[in-house]
Motif scaffolding. Structure first.
Motif, PDB file in Angstrom:
ATOM      1  N   ALA A  45       0.847  -1.189   0.000  1.00 36.54           N
ATOM      2  CA  ALA A  45       0.000   0.000   0.000  1.00 36.54           C
ATOM      3  C   ALA A  45       0.890   1.249   0.000  1.00 36.54           C
TER       4      ALA A  45
ATOM      5  N   THR B 237      -0.582   4.115   4.395  1.00 32.97           N
ATOM      6  CA  THR B 237      -2.012   3.829   4.206  1.00 32.97           C
ATOM      7  C   THR B 237      -2.537   2.769   5.174  1.00 32.97           C
ATOM      8  N   THR B 238      -1.775   1.684   5.356  1.00 36.62           N
ATOM      9  CA  THR B 238      -2.276   0.586   6.201  1.00 36.62           C
ATOM     10  C   THR B 238      -2.446   1.058   7.645  1.00 36.62           C
TER      11      THR B 238
ATOM     12  N   LEU C  69      -5.644   3.126   7.769  1.00 32.27           N
ATOM     13  CA  LEU C  69      -6.845   2.279   7.748  1.00 32.27           C
ATOM     14  C   LEU C  69      -7.070   1.625   9.114  1.00 32.27           C
ATOM     15  N   THR C  70      -5.966   1.203   9.757  1.00 30.80           N
ATOM     16  CA  THR C  70      -6.069   0.591  11.092  1.00 30.80           C
ATOM     17  C   THR C  70      -6.643   1.605  12.088  1.00 30.80           C
TER      18      THR C  70
ATOM     19  N   LEU D 293      -8.600   4.107  11.455  1.00 30.43           N
ATOM     20  CA  LEU D 293     -10.040   4.298  11.199  1.00 30.43           C
ATOM     21  C   LEU D 293     -10.860   3.247  11.935  1.00 30.43           C
ATOM     22  N   ALA D 294     -10.438   1.992  11.824  1.00 31.20           N
ATOM     23  CA  ALA D 294     -11.190   0.913  12.487  1.00 31.20           C
ATOM     24  C   ALA D 294     -11.191   1.115  13.999  1.00 31.20           C
TER      25      ALA D 294
ATOM     26  N   LEU E  75     -10.846  -4.435   5.311  1.00 30.92           N
ATOM     27  CA  LEU E  75     -10.491  -3.012   5.268  1.00 30.92           C
ATOM     28  C   LEU E  75      -9.014  -2.812   4.893  1.00 30.92           C
ATOM     29  N   LEU E  76      -8.113  -3.490   5.619  1.00 30.69           N
ATOM     30  CA  LEU E  76      -6.672  -3.251   5.410  1.00 30.69           C
ATOM     31  C   LEU E  76      -6.224  -3.631   3.999  1.00 30.69           C
TER      32      LEU E  76
ATOM     33  N   THR F 220      -7.566  -3.027   1.317  1.00 31.64           N
ATOM     34  CA  THR F 220      -7.916  -2.050   0.274  1.00 31.64           C
ATOM     35  C   THR F 220      -6.738  -1.150  -0.104  1.00 31.64           C
ATOM     36  N   GLY F 221      -5.776  -0.997   0.815  1.00 34.99           N
ATOM     37  CA  GLY F 221      -4.612  -0.154   0.487  1.00 34.99           C
ATOM     38  C   GLY F 221      -3.891  -0.674  -0.747  1.00 34.99           C
TER      39      GLY F 221
ATOM     40  N   THR G  28      -5.655  -0.123  -4.198  1.00 34.75           N
ATOM     41  CA  THR G  28      -5.400   1.196  -4.788  1.00 34.75           C
ATOM     42  C   THR G  28      -4.042   1.216  -5.487  1.00 34.75           C
TER      43      THR G  28
END
Ligand code: ADP
Ligand code: ASP
Ligand code: MG
Length: 244
Positions: A40, A44-45, A48-49, A51-52, A67-68, A70-71, A74
């Motif tokens: 990612a 990014t990872t 994302l972490t 956010l959760a 979720l993770l 998705t980085g 992209t």
């Protein structure tokens, strides 16, 4: 020669860096058969972490992996866009498209089998750009291989496609006898054995994910750790012996 090239997060942290990496790949593709693995972008990872964890201290592990992962979705697409834009044909693939089958140990899944059809893509002169870090269970749940797991994806794919070498491009120009970002007098190594590298990785040298070294040793895949920002430097060879 068939080579897997893997690029870590700092190497592709923004679109200028992605364009820079695309040039390195296109250059190699002139003379070699290439498959590319990317992490990612940047941090990014981590984002994302976070956010959760803004929602709950204990996110459901299956959903956290969804979720993770998705980085990397992209970054493969952006890398394929960059490669195509400079005339190097490329197709992006997620783990489910390449058949990277894992167990269901969410957050630390282990690769069991790769059914990858990407050899035919390589034979057509197209560069497959594959997500690192991701896997898929036999129930089609998305998994991740543990933080820094893209190194392991790269070596496992190198084994699956019978690559001659796996090049891990990162933000330092090789493996040192200590973390060069911490110990200013650290010395770069031209060669390190799988066993010594595994020892270093198990002791926290994050330059290679420990499981990537175990996989490389198991399938006898020579690994070169090299700098994205010094791509002409040979970096450090990680192998059974210096001859490889
Ligand atoms: P990537 O994003 O490319 O996966 P990592 O941050 O995971 O990169 O790994 C590269 C980092 O590993 C370097 O920036 C360096 O600080 C660290 N590192 C730790 N120990 C070593 C070592 N012995 N040799 C080289 N790098 C090391
Ligand atoms: N993107 C994942 C992580 O940050 C995997 C990797 O970079 O190897 O841990
Ligand atoms: Mg890493």
């Amino acid at each position: 020669m068939r080579i897997v090239m893997k690029f870590g997060g700092t190497s592709i942290a923004d679109t200028d860096k992605i364009k820079n990496v695309a040039k390195i790949i296109a250059n190699q593709q002139r003379t070699h058969e290439i498959a590319v693995i990317v992490s990612a972008m940047g941090k990014t990872t981590n984002a994302l972490t976070t956010l959760a964890h803004q929602i709950t201290d204990k996110p459901n592990l299956r959903e956290l992996d969804a979720l993770l992962s998705t980085g990397e979705c992209t970054s493969v697409a952006l890398m394929a866009i960059a490669l195509n834009s400079i005339g190097c044909p490329a197709i992006s693939y997620n783990a489910w498209q390449t058949g990277i089958l894992t167990d269901d140990n969410f957050g630390n899944a282990e690769i069991k089998h790769i059914t990858t059809p990407i050899i035919s893509v390589i034979n057509e002169g197209i560069v497959p750009v594959i997500t690192g870090f991701q896997g898929i269970t036999d129930k089609k749940d998305i998994t991740t291989l543990g933080r820094e797991g893209s190194d392991t994806s790269a070596v496992a794919i190198a084994a699956a496609i019978g690559a001659d070498r796996c090049d891990i491009y990162t933000d330092v120009d090789g493996v040192y006898d200590a973390d060069p970002n911490v110990v200013k007098t650290a010395k770069k190594l031209n060669f390190i054995s799988y066993d010594d590298m595994l020892n270093m990785a198990n002791n926290g040298a994050k330059v290679l994910h420990p499981r990537s070294v175990i996989t490389a040793r198991q399938y006898n895949i020579p690994v070169r750790v090299r700098g994205t920002f010094t791509p002409n430097d040979e970096g450090t060879l990680v192998a059974a012996s210096k001859q490889k």
